[in-house]
Design a protein around this motif. Structure first.
Motif, mmCIF file in Angstrom:
data_model
loop_
_atom_site.group_PDB
_atom_site.id
_atom_site.type_symbol
_atom_site.label_atom_id
_atom_site.label_comp_id
_atom_site.label_asym_id
_atom_site.label_seq_id
_atom_site.Cartn_x
_atom_site.Cartn_y
_atom_site.Cartn_z
ATOM 1 N N ARG A 75 0.930 -1.408 0.165
ATOM 2 C CA ARG A 75 0.189 0.014 0.118
ATOM 3 C C ARG A 75 1.134 1.191 -0.115
ATOM 4 N N GLU A 76 1.502 1.702 0.701
ATOM 5 C CA GLU A 76 2.773 2.260 0.976
ATOM 6 C C GLU A 76 3.612 2.737 -1.054
ATOM 7 N N LEU A 77 4.339 1.162 -1.186
ATOM 8 C CA LEU A 77 4.616 1.680 -2.376
ATOM 9 C C LEU A 77 3.472 1.871 -3.362
ATOM 10 N N ALA A 78 2.307 2.141 -3.118
ATOM 11 C CA ALA A 78 0.947 1.913 -4.140
ATOM 12 C C ALA A 78 0.803 3.431 -4.398
ATOM 13 N N GLY A 79 0.980 4.226 -3.146
ATOM 14 C CA GLY A 79 0.415 5.519 -2.527
ATOM 15 C C GLY A 79 -0.936 5.569 -3.444
ATOM 16 N N ALA A 80 -0.302 6.596 -4.708
ATOM 17 C CA ALA A 80 -2.119 7.177 -5.713
ATOM 18 C C ALA A 80 -2.560 5.737 -6.653
ATOM 19 N N THR A 81 -2.158 4.656 -6.005
ATOM 20 C CA THR A 81 -2.045 4.301 -7.577
ATOM 21 C C THR A 81 -2.883 3.051 -7.393
ATOM 22 N N PRO A 82 -3.935 2.511 -7.687
ATOM 23 C CA PRO A 82 -4.891 2.064 -6.787
ATOM 24 C C PRO A 82 -4.875 1.063 -7.690
ATOM 25 N N VAL A 83 -4.580 -0.529 -6.630
ATOM 26 C CA VAL A 83 -4.464 -2.189 -6.552
ATOM 27 C C VAL A 83 -5.438 -1.986 -5.412
ATOM 28 N N HIS A 84 -5.688 -3.118 -5.133
ATOM 29 C CA HIS A 84 -6.899 -3.754 -4.526
ATOM 30 C C HIS A 84 -5.661 -4.677 -3.253
ATOM 31 N N TRP A 85 -5.995 -4.724 -2.545
ATOM 32 C CA TRP A 85 -5.186 -5.843 -1.333
ATOM 33 C C TRP A 85 -5.865 -6.483 -0.875
ATOM 34 N N ILE A 86 -5.757 -7.201 -0.828
ATOM 35 C CA ILE A 86 -6.435 -8.619 -0.422
ATOM 36 C C ILE A 86 -5.349 -9.755 0.905
ATOM 37 N N GLU A 87 -5.917 -9.834 2.258
ATOM 38 C CA GLU A 87 -4.639 -11.277 2.717
ATOM 39 C C GLU A 87 -6.040 -12.126 3.007
ATOM 40 N N ALA A 88 -4.769 -12.866 2.809
ATOM 41 C CA ALA A 88 -5.696 -14.451 2.485
ATOM 42 C C ALA A 88 -4.702 -15.182 2.474
ATOM 43 N N ASP A 89 -5.027 -16.150 2.766
ATOM 44 C CA ASP A 89 -4.160 -17.049 3.254
ATOM 45 C C ASP A 89 -4.411 -18.013 1.724
ATOM 46 N N LEU A 90 -3.223 -18.700 0.983
ATOM 47 C CA LEU A 90 -3.875 -19.404 -1.022
ATOM 48 C C LEU A 90 -3.786 -20.895 -0.242
ATOM 49 N N ASP A 91 -3.388 -21.363 1.136
ATOM 50 C CA ASP A 91 -3.824 -22.421 1.190
ATOM 51 C C ASP A 91 -4.809 -23.164 1.326
ATOM 52 N N ASP A 92 -5.642 -22.029 1.414
ATOM 53 C CA ASP A 92 -7.475 -22.108 1.782
ATOM 54 C C ASP A 92 -7.813 -22.226 -0.020
#
Length: 174
Positions: A75-92
């Motif tokens: 999020r910090e790196l993106a600044g104003a660049t829109p990215v949808h950040w999703i916290e998830a465990d890919l093992d699921d």
């Protein structure tokens, strides 16, 4: 993934700094394969360097990682660049649905997810995957056997494949 795994990744990402937007290693020199519009999925995105690079190319990006520390760095790196950040465990399993024009997964290996990675690709979509490999290394539980990626994605059009120095990379199109 256990809580200790999440904590291990949080500790690792916390000590790395912000990073710089960059294409995935398998695409270096092949960046022209990536469209400049559409949807992209960056799995096991870590600090988000690839996700931000994709978004700055004009793609709408979903970035998934188990580490809240990694996602915060993204999020910090993106600044104003829109990215949808999703916290998830890919093992699921995958926490998103396609279709995606680009799917990137770097250095996260879960063969049970291979069919899902192909399934979320849009027609003509680009898959970019790299995993640790036994080829050129001593092996281990997280390393792919020789030819694993080619076998898993043989139904796609393989544009690039290489194995060596402990890593396997594949770029393919649906």
């Amino acid at each position: 993934m256990s809580t200790s795994d999440r904590e291990r990744w949080d500790a690792r990402f916390g000590g790395l700094g912000a990073g710089e937007p960059a294409p995935p290693g398998a695409l270096v020199g092949r960046e022209d394969l990536v469209p400049t519009s559409g949807r992209a999925l960056d799995l096991a995105c870590g600090r988000g360097t690839v996700a931000v690079w994709l978004a700055r190319r004009g793609l709408t990006v979903d970035a998934v990682d188990v580490s809240p520390v990694g996602l915060a760095a993204g999020r910090e790196l993106a600044g104003a660049t829109p990215v949808h950040w999703i916290e998830a465990d890919l093992d699921d399993g995958l926490p998103v649905a396609g279709p995606y024009d680009v799917v990137v997964c770097q250095r996260f290996r879960e063969p049970r997810l291979y069919p899902s990675l192909a399934d979320v690709l849009a027609p003509g979509g680009l898959l970019v995957i790299s995993v640790l490999s036994e080829v050129g290394d001593t092996g281990g539980p997280f390393r792919a056997a020789p030819g694993e990626l080619l076998a898993a994605f043989s139904h796609l059009e393989v544009l690039h494949h290489e194995e060596g120095d402990g890593e396997a990379r594949l770029v393919a199109r649906r």
